[in-house]
Design a protein around this motif. Structure first.
Motif, PDB file in Angstrom:
ATOM      1  N   GLU A 158       0.806  -1.285  -0.008  1.00 30.39           N
ATOM      2  CA  GLU A 158       0.020   0.088   0.063  1.00 30.39           C
ATOM      3  C   GLU A 158       0.919   1.372   0.149  1.00 30.39           C
ATOM      4  N   LYS A 159       1.949   1.201   0.843  1.00 26.36           N
ATOM      5  CA  LYS A 159       2.879   2.454   0.847  1.00 26.36           C
ATOM      6  C   LYS A 159       3.450   2.613  -0.376  1.00 26.36           C
ATOM      7  N   GLN A 160       3.723   1.540  -1.211  1.00 27.56           N
ATOM      8  CA  GLN A 160       4.475   1.732  -2.627  1.00 27.56           C
ATOM      9  C   GLN A 160       3.405   2.590  -3.470  1.00 27.56           C
ATOM     10  N   ARG A 161       2.298   1.917  -3.424  1.00 31.08           N
ATOM     11  CA  ARG A 161       1.368   2.378  -4.171  1.00 31.08           C
ATOM     12  C   ARG A 161       0.910   3.870  -3.941  1.00 31.08           C
ATOM     13  N   LYS A 162       1.064   4.434  -2.772  1.00 24.44           N
ATOM     14  CA  LYS A 162       0.730   5.599  -2.349  1.00 24.44           C
ATOM     15  C   LYS A 162       1.611   6.321  -2.788  1.00 24.44           C
ATOM     16  N   LEU A 163       3.170   6.151  -2.777  1.00 25.96           N
ATOM     17  CA  LEU A 163       4.053   6.839  -3.181  1.00 25.96           C
ATOM     18  C   LEU A 163       4.119   7.400  -4.823  1.00 25.96           C
ATOM     19  N   ARG A 164       3.833   6.123  -5.353  1.00 25.95           N
ATOM     20  CA  ARG A 164       3.725   6.236  -6.852  1.00 25.95           C
ATOM     21  C   ARG A 164       2.544   7.126  -7.041  1.00 25.95           C
ATOM     22  N   ASP A 165       1.377   7.121  -6.508  1.00 26.22           N
ATOM     23  CA  ASP A 165       0.198   7.834  -6.912  1.00 26.22           C
ATOM     24  C   ASP A 165       0.510   9.320  -6.331  1.00 26.22           C
ATOM     25  N   LEU A 166       1.503   9.533  -5.272  1.00 31.81           N
ATOM     26  CA  LEU A 166       1.699  10.867  -5.040  1.00 31.81           C
ATOM     27  C   LEU A 166       2.626  11.578  -5.945  1.00 31.81           C
ATOM     28  N   LEU A 167       3.603  10.804  -6.417  1.00 29.94           N
ATOM     29  CA  LEU A 167       4.448  11.425  -7.703  1.00 29.94           C
ATOM     30  C   LEU A 167       3.609  11.931  -8.885  1.00 29.94           C
ATOM     31  N   LYS A 168       2.564  10.677  -9.327  1.00 28.52           N
ATOM     32  CA  LYS A 168       2.004  11.320 -10.301  1.00 28.52           C
ATOM     33  C   LYS A 168       1.078  12.421 -10.178  1.00 28.52           C
ATOM     34  N   GLU A 169       0.356  12.594  -9.047  1.00 25.35           N
ATOM     35  CA  GLU A 169      -0.414  13.678  -8.489  1.00 25.35           C
ATOM     36  C   GLU A 169       0.281  15.000  -8.667  1.00 25.35           C
ATOM     37  N   LYS A 170       1.480  14.857  -8.214  1.00 29.81           N
ATOM     38  CA  LYS A 170       2.259  16.054  -8.017  1.00 29.81           C
ATOM     39  C   LYS A 170       2.720  16.709  -9.373  1.00 29.81           C
ATOM     40  N   MET A 171       3.104  15.527 -10.489  1.00 28.84           N
ATOM     41  CA  MET A 171       3.628  15.751 -11.792  1.00 28.84           C
ATOM     42  C   MET A 171       2.314  16.368 -12.477  1.00 28.84           C
ATOM     43  N   GLU A 172       1.082  15.764 -12.491  1.00 31.41           N
ATOM     44  CA  GLU A 172      -0.147  16.189 -13.203  1.00 31.41           C
ATOM     45  C   GLU A 172      -0.524  17.702 -12.486  1.00 31.41           C
ATOM     46  N   ASP A 173      -0.116  17.737 -11.242  1.00 29.22           N
ATOM     47  CA  ASP A 173      -0.419  19.064 -11.022  1.00 29.22           C
ATOM     48  C   ASP A 173       0.383  20.194 -11.469  1.00 29.22           C
ATOM     49  N   ASN A 174       1.633  19.806 -11.987  1.00 30.75           N
ATOM     50  CA  ASN A 174       2.469  20.858 -12.561  1.00 30.75           C
ATOM     51  C   ASN A 174       2.572  20.575 -14.103  1.00 30.75           C
ATOM     52  N   GLY A 175       1.668  20.048 -14.688  1.00 30.27           N
ATOM     53  CA  GLY A 175       1.625  20.005 -16.202  1.00 30.27           C
ATOM     54  C   GLY A 175       2.177  18.888 -17.036  1.00 30.27           C
ATOM     55  N   PHE A 176       2.308  17.895 -16.456  1.00 32.58           N
ATOM     56  CA  PHE A 176       2.870  16.466 -16.975  1.00 32.58           C
ATOM     57  C   PHE A 176       1.846  15.371 -16.598  1.00 32.58           C
ATOM     58  N   LYS A 177       1.965  14.463 -17.715  1.00 32.53           N
ATOM     59  CA  LYS A 177       1.030  13.262 -17.973  1.00 32.53           C
ATOM     60  C   LYS A 177       1.802  11.847 -17.764  1.00 32.53           C
ATOM     61  N   VAL A 178       1.452  11.092 -16.772  1.00 30.27           N
ATOM     62  CA  VAL A 178       2.295   9.854 -16.784  1.00 30.27           C
ATOM     63  C   VAL A 178       1.915   9.053 -17.991  1.00 30.27           C
ATOM     64  N   TYR A 179       3.086   8.065 -18.561  1.00 31.41           N
ATOM     65  CA  TYR A 179       2.807   7.414 -19.559  1.00 31.41           C
ATOM     66  C   TYR A 179       2.149   6.140 -18.815  1.00 31.41           C
ATOM     67  N   LYS A 180       1.200   5.675 -19.727  1.00 30.55           N
ATOM     68  CA  LYS A 180       0.460   4.424 -19.371  1.00 30.55           C
ATOM     69  C   LYS A 180       1.013   3.024 -19.067  1.00 30.55           C
ATOM     70  N   PHE A 181       2.316   2.775 -19.307  1.00 30.97           N
ATOM     71  CA  PHE A 181       3.024   1.770 -19.297  1.00 30.97           C
ATOM     72  C   PHE A 181       4.233   1.955 -18.144  1.00 30.97           C
ATOM     73  N   GLU A 182       4.589   2.996 -17.777  1.00 30.16           N
ATOM     74  CA  GLU A 182       5.584   3.304 -16.816  1.00 30.16           C
ATOM     75  C   GLU A 182       5.487   4.533 -15.877  1.00 30.16           C
ATOM     76  N   TRP A 183       5.402   3.946 -14.526  1.00 18.69           N
ATOM     77  CA  TRP A 183       4.973   4.995 -13.521  1.00 18.69           C
ATOM     78  C   TRP A 183       5.871   6.117 -13.342  1.00 18.69           C
ATOM     79  N   TRP A 184       7.329   5.961 -14.034  1.00 23.04           N
ATOM     80  CA  TRP A 184       8.226   7.121 -13.800  1.00 23.04           C
ATOM     81  C   TRP A 184       8.503   8.018 -14.788  1.00 23.04           C
ATOM     82  N   HIS A 185       7.680   7.458 -16.206  1.00 20.25           N
ATOM     83  CA  HIS A 185       7.804   8.510 -17.265  1.00 20.25           C
ATOM     84  C   HIS A 185       6.814   9.476 -17.262  1.00 20.25           C
ATOM     85  N   PHE A 186       7.061  10.870 -17.422  1.00 17.28           N
ATOM     86  CA  PHE A 186       6.009  11.945 -17.565  1.00 17.28           C
ATOM     87  C   PHE A 186       6.214  12.580 -18.633  1.00 17.28           C
TER      88      PHE A 186
END
Ligand SMILES: [Zn+2]
Length: 136
Positions: A89-117
């Motif tokens: 759960e902690k790993q998923r929370k951190l991944r979602d936190l990164l995604k949320e912050k990046m999306e708030d700042n004008g980036f979109k996550v790639y659907k096959f890679e959690w690290w690519h924006f």
């Protein structure tokens, strides 16, 4: 973005940004057919070639180390999908936190890679093939 993350105890850990087109071509050529969704087709070029994509994770300041995500950076399995339901759960929370912050700042996550924006305005930038040696 570091300013938003710091109170939570994290900062960004950047793996990759701009990449010349020749490198995208090389990755494509050496990747087996069933893993090609993890690499960009050189016919279209990668958003990394436009300087509009970034590969990154979170770094935990108090522990002085990269956080554990549901999958490893650059791993070519379903654990890399941003909607992968496994891991802790902690790993998923951190991944979602990164995604949320990046999306708030004008980036979109790639659907096959959690690290690519991808930067939302990537179409305004052309594909580059300048080698790292020639970048000043
Ligand atoms: Zn990437």
């Amino acid at each position: 973005m570091n300013k938003e993350l710091r109170p939570l105890g994290y900062r960004l850990l950047i793996f990759d940004g701009y990449r010349p087109w020749s490198v995208t071509k090389l990755f494509w050529d050496i990747t087996p057919a069933d893993k090609k969704k993890f690499v960009a087709d050189p016919k279209e070029g990668s958003k990394h070639n436009r300087g509009c994509a970034i590969d990154l994770s979170l770094f935990e300041i108090s522990k002085d180390r990269e956080v554990a995500m549901p999958g490893e950076y650059d791993e070519m399995t379903e654990r890399s999908y941003p909607d992968y339901k496994g891991g802790t759960e902690k790993q998923r929370k951190l991944r979602d936190l990164l995604k949320e912050k990046m999306e708030d700042n004008g980036f979109k996550v790639y659907k096959f890679e959690w690290w690519h924006f991808d930067f939302n305005d990537w179409k305004s930038y052309r594909i580059g093939n300048i080698s790292f040696k020639k970048i000043k």
